[in-house]
Scaffold this motif. Structure first.
Motif, mmCIF file in Angstrom:
data_model
loop_
_atom_site.group_PDB
_atom_site.id
_atom_site.type_symbol
_atom_site.label_atom_id
_atom_site.label_comp_id
_atom_site.label_asym_id
_atom_site.label_seq_id
_atom_site.Cartn_x
_atom_site.Cartn_y
_atom_site.Cartn_z
ATOM 1 N N PHE A 207 0.523 -1.134 -0.176
ATOM 2 C CA PHE A 207 -0.329 0.313 -0.021
ATOM 3 C C PHE A 207 0.812 1.521 0.148
ATOM 4 O O PHE A 207 0.350 2.087 -0.801
ATOM 5 N N THR A 208 2.033 1.357 0.897
ATOM 6 C CA THR A 208 2.986 2.532 0.940
ATOM 7 C C THR A 208 3.769 2.999 -0.561
ATOM 8 O O THR A 208 3.366 3.944 -1.466
ATOM 9 N N THR A 209 3.550 1.267 -1.373
ATOM 10 C CA THR A 209 5.013 1.753 -2.492
ATOM 11 C C THR A 209 3.669 2.016 -3.317
ATOM 12 O O THR A 209 4.111 2.708 -4.594
ATOM 13 N N ARG A 210 1.927 1.425 -3.558
ATOM 14 C CA ARG A 210 1.328 2.346 -4.204
ATOM 15 C C ARG A 210 0.772 3.165 -4.327
ATOM 16 O O ARG A 210 1.110 4.248 -4.877
ATOM 17 N N LEU A 211 1.179 4.111 -3.022
ATOM 18 C CA LEU A 211 0.733 5.672 -2.490
ATOM 19 C C LEU A 211 2.476 6.298 -3.501
ATOM 20 O O LEU A 211 1.911 7.343 -3.755
ATOM 21 N N MET A 212 3.047 5.759 -2.839
ATOM 22 C CA MET A 212 4.412 6.290 -3.688
ATOM 23 C C MET A 212 4.311 5.935 -5.094
ATOM 24 O O MET A 212 4.564 7.534 -5.778
ATOM 25 N N ALA A 213 3.938 5.293 -6.106
ATOM 26 C CA ALA A 213 3.779 5.597 -6.981
ATOM 27 C C ALA A 213 2.903 6.386 -8.336
ATOM 28 O O ALA A 213 3.565 6.744 -8.736
ATOM 29 N N GLN A 214 1.703 6.460 -7.395
ATOM 30 C CA GLN A 214 0.489 7.280 -7.529
ATOM 31 C C GLN A 214 1.199 9.033 -7.082
ATOM 32 O O GLN A 214 0.547 9.600 -8.243
ATOM 33 N N VAL A 215 2.109 9.565 -6.251
ATOM 34 C CA VAL A 215 2.175 10.842 -5.377
ATOM 35 C C VAL A 215 3.446 10.909 -6.843
ATOM 36 O O VAL A 215 4.147 12.368 -7.608
ATOM 37 N N LEU A 216 4.436 9.985 -7.277
ATOM 38 C CA LEU A 216 5.618 10.298 -8.162
ATOM 39 C C LEU A 216 5.066 10.371 -9.804
ATOM 40 O O LEU A 216 5.127 10.945 -10.850
ATOM 41 N N CYS A 241 5.903 8.724 2.433
ATOM 42 C CA CYS A 241 4.403 7.883 2.230
ATOM 43 C C CYS A 241 3.669 6.908 3.032
ATOM 44 O O CYS A 241 2.443 7.070 3.479
ATOM 45 N N GLU A 242 4.434 6.605 3.971
ATOM 46 C CA GLU A 242 3.736 6.247 5.104
ATOM 47 C C GLU A 242 3.316 6.374 6.096
ATOM 48 O O GLU A 242 2.657 6.126 6.866
ATOM 49 N N GLY A 280 -8.192 5.970 -1.517
ATOM 50 C CA GLY A 280 -9.014 4.873 -1.436
ATOM 51 C C GLY A 280 -9.453 3.685 -3.433
ATOM 52 O O GLY A 280 -8.960 2.903 -3.006
ATOM 53 N N GLN A 281 -9.076 5.237 -3.834
ATOM 54 C CA GLN A 281 -9.393 4.298 -5.386
ATOM 55 C C GLN A 281 -7.633 3.855 -5.760
ATOM 56 O O GLN A 281 -7.764 3.351 -6.398
ATOM 57 N N TRP A 282 -6.830 4.553 -4.837
ATOM 58 C CA TRP A 282 -5.213 3.653 -5.651
ATOM 59 C C TRP A 282 -5.369 3.063 -5.284
ATOM 60 O O TRP A 282 -4.643 1.646 -5.259
ATOM 61 N N PHE A 283 -5.839 2.272 -3.909
ATOM 62 C CA PHE A 283 -5.494 1.215 -3.362
ATOM 63 C C PHE A 283 -6.621 -0.115 -3.613
ATOM 64 O O PHE A 283 -6.787 -1.361 -3.642
ATOM 65 N N GLN A 284 -7.138 0.450 -4.778
ATOM 66 C CA GLN A 284 -8.807 -0.549 -4.946
ATOM 67 C C GLN A 284 -8.122 -1.795 -4.878
ATOM 68 O O GLN A 284 -8.747 -3.429 -5.218
ATOM 69 N N PRO A 285 -6.733 -1.749 -5.900
ATOM 70 C CA PRO A 285 -6.709 -3.268 -7.242
ATOM 71 C C PRO A 285 -6.112 -3.980 -5.869
ATOM 72 O O PRO A 285 -6.011 -4.909 -5.601
ATOM 73 N N LEU A 286 -5.372 -3.441 -4.825
ATOM 74 C CA LEU A 286 -5.146 -4.333 -3.731
ATOM 75 C C LEU A 286 -5.642 -4.567 -2.255
ATOM 76 O O LEU A 286 -5.934 -6.211 -2.482
ATOM 77 N N VAL A 287 -6.277 -4.018 -2.689
ATOM 78 C CA VAL A 287 -7.983 -4.528 -1.780
ATOM 79 C C VAL A 287 -8.729 -5.724 -2.223
ATOM 80 O O VAL A 287 -8.986 -6.909 -1.465
ATOM 81 N N GLN A 288 -8.756 -5.616 -3.649
ATOM 82 C CA GLN A 288 -9.528 -6.632 -4.239
ATOM 83 C C GLN A 288 -8.639 -7.306 -4.162
ATOM 84 O O GLN A 288 -9.574 -9.243 -4.586
#
Length: 582
Positions: A207-216, A241-242, A280-288
């Motif tokens: 989730f942290t990595t996903r957040l980083m990728a979206q920020v970048l 990001c963490e 929440g939208q960015w995390f959806q692929p992981l949550v699914q």
């Protein structure tokens, strides 16, 4: 000061590790040298070659990412090595350094030597990963008395505090690097594990990595390129990001400061505002990805989501609002975490330690567990005139309650074949090439004869992780066996011998019972006497009974025996002299 050497419980986590002990009738967390219960699972090497572990290593990782490493739990059971500060380490060595640090903290806190430990692992860790964990414990100077699954440990904590409850609960365990699901029944102080499933490459770090990728992405940059070109920039951004991910669990929005490529922050630094909805939208692929293991665990338990009484959240990543909302919608109820999600596994490991030592405080608690993976053998399949090797025959299916003893029948494939090599595997795939090989058993002295000479293969598996594989030749009555102790650590030769004696008691051989043999012969003879319209029904009942005689499953055998007797009686062919025999 403790009068006896304690058995500590250790949660060896991807992001943080904890240690606990059971004393004065309660599980108790052990603080580290900084008076914190959470020790970061990070190892670093200082310029002088000195190794640091925990918070010091985490701070070193931010400033000098080439001198520290984290998330190595995900490499357990592999040959991957990493070089930090001019020294090379594998996952076992890195994990042993964390375990050694926890052991030293425990010795200082308890004022006694600490030798024995219970260590938790993800329920879906395979045999190699569990062996690697035990090896890390041994390298840290620990005698690993038991390896237990993390959700099981969490359930022990809840079961200890609420022993008289009767409910069906599911533990959702999303840690820093792994995800586990366990379904269990709780009744009258007993915790019965029904099924487990999971994924070893999904956790809060993703989730942290996903957040980083979206920020970048908002900066028109890619994480992969930045990791190669600007490692200090990435380590600083990950830290921010963490912190942002954690903040979004408490507030509706937060901001992330963007460092320079060299890792420094301008004053003022450019920032990006992130809302909870965006995350929440960015995390959806992981949550699914949580849905599949949850569904598998429910299917294996033969339950619907609505039948679950209680949903327990374990692991720091379950604090994420998106995760909690997904779980709430899936089960149509509010999950809860009355015990700190970060601490519940370590506390449960301490309860397990108390069960091992027969502590009076847990004398009314009983726990059963399951085999998380299918265990079986390699077989040959016939396709037309061609024999194709490499297929998998399950003997003990995943999520079977242990201890257990099961049997399957294989056969020779060639005329006058005098020996069979039984290859033993763990896994769920149709072909053994995709499963994990555990060992082998040679079966010699097969009498000469046509292809198809039967060999009975029996697996007996116990709570200690001992797997006994036995081969029986009905033509000669000879038996051959091997004992695989890949999950076992800390058992003396005497304890191992005692465990094997207990395993003999759970073996069930209905095929050797004369009365069962008579019933089978009677039913087979009856097939020729019934009407053609009744033959299929009776033959199906005989087939089921014959299969159950070979399987060695006591419950299945009793069901098939009753079914056959009822079928015979309904057809006017009761066998009175065996009807009440068991």
């Amino acid at each position: 000061m403790m009068t006896e050497r304690p058995i500590v419980g250790i949660d060896l986590g991807t992001t943080h590790s904890l240690c606990a002990v059971f004393r004065d009738g309660q599980p108790e967390l052990i603080p580290n040298a900084l008076a914190h219960t959470l020790t970061p699972s990070v190892v670093g090497v200082l310029p002088d070659g000195h190794i640091v572990v925990g918070q010091a290593a985490r701070e070193l990782q931010v400033a000098h990412p080439d001198r520290a490493v984290a998330c190595f739990k995900r490499w357990m059971g592999t040959e991957r090595r990493v070089e930090i500060g001019g020294q090379s380490f594998d996952s076992q060595e890195l994990s042993s350094l964390v375990l050694r640090s926890l052991r030293e903290d425990a010795e200082n806190y308890l004022d006694t030597a600490v030798v024995d430990a219970v260590i938790t692992v993800p329920a879906y860790f395979n045999d190699h990963q569990r062996k690697a964990t035990k090896l890390a414990g041994r390298m840290a100077g620990l005698n690993v008395r038991r390896i237990i699954n993390e959700p099981t440990a969490a359930a022990l904590t809840y079961g200890f505090h609420d022993r008289q409850a009767e409910k069906k609960l599911i533990v959702i365990d999303l840690g820093g690097g792994t995800f586990d699901v366990t379904v269990m029944d709780v009744f009258e102080g007993a915790l019965e594990i029904v099924s487990t499933a999971g994924e070893t490459q999904l956790g809060g770090e993703d989730f942290t990595t996903r957040l980083m990728a979206q920020v970048l992405k908002t900066q028109s940059r890619q994480l992969e390129n930045c990791e190669m070109q600007h490692p200090l920039f990435v380590s600083r951004l990950r830290e921010k990001c963490e912190a942002a991910k954690r903040a979004l669990g408490r507030q509706t929005s937060t901001s992330v400061a963007i460092p320079e490529d060299d890792g420094r922050f301008r004053d003022p630094a450019p920032t990006i505002t992130i809302s909870r909805e965006d995350a929440g939208q960015w995390f959806q692929p992981l949550v699914q990805r949580l849905a599949r293991p949850i569904s598998r665990a429910l299917r294996d338990a033969r339950l619907e989501a609505a039948e679950i009484t209680e949903v327990i959240l374990v692991g720091g990543a379950t604090r994420d609002r998106t995760v909690r909302e997904f779980v709430s919608q899936f089960f149509d109820c509010q999950p809860h975490a009355t015990v700190n999600p970060d601490e519940v596994v370590a506390l449960g490991a301490a309860v397990q330690a108390a069960l091992i030592t027969d502590d009076r405080a847990v004398e009314d608690m009983v726990m059963t567990d399951v085999c998380p993976f299918t265990l079986g053998v390699q077989v040959v399949k016939q396709f037309g005139n061609k024999e194709v090797p490499g297929y998998y025959l399950p003997v003990i299916h995943r999520n079977t309650t242990i201890p257990v003893s099961r049997e399957e029948v294989v056969a020779t494939t060639r005329a006058n074949q005098r020996e069979v090599e039984v290859q033993i595997y763990q896994g769920e795939s149709r072909k053994v090439s995709d499963n994990l090989r555990l060992g082998a058993l040679s079966v010699p002295d097969i009498p000469a004869g046509p292809a198809g000479q039967p060999v009975h293969i029996r697996f007996t598996y116990d709570l200690n992780g001992i797997l006994e594989v036995e081969a029986y030749l009905p033509q000669t009555g000879k038996k051959f066996n091997t004992v695989l102790t890949n999950h076992v650590e800390g058992l003396s030769p005497q304890e191992l011998s005692s465990a094997l004696v207990r395993m003999q008691q759970i073996k069930f051989y209905p095929r050797d019972n004369v009365r069962h043999q008579r019933l089978l012969r009677f039913a087979e003879k009856a097939i020729g006497e019934v009407s053609p319209f009744q033959r299929d029904e009776l033959e199906a009942a005989v087939d089921g009974f014959e299969h159950a005689m070979e399987a060695g499953d006591r419950e299945l055998f009793e069901q098939m025996r009753e079914s056959l007797l009822l079928t015979l009686s309904a057809l006017g062919l009761p066998m009175q002299d065996v009807d009440d025999e068991r």
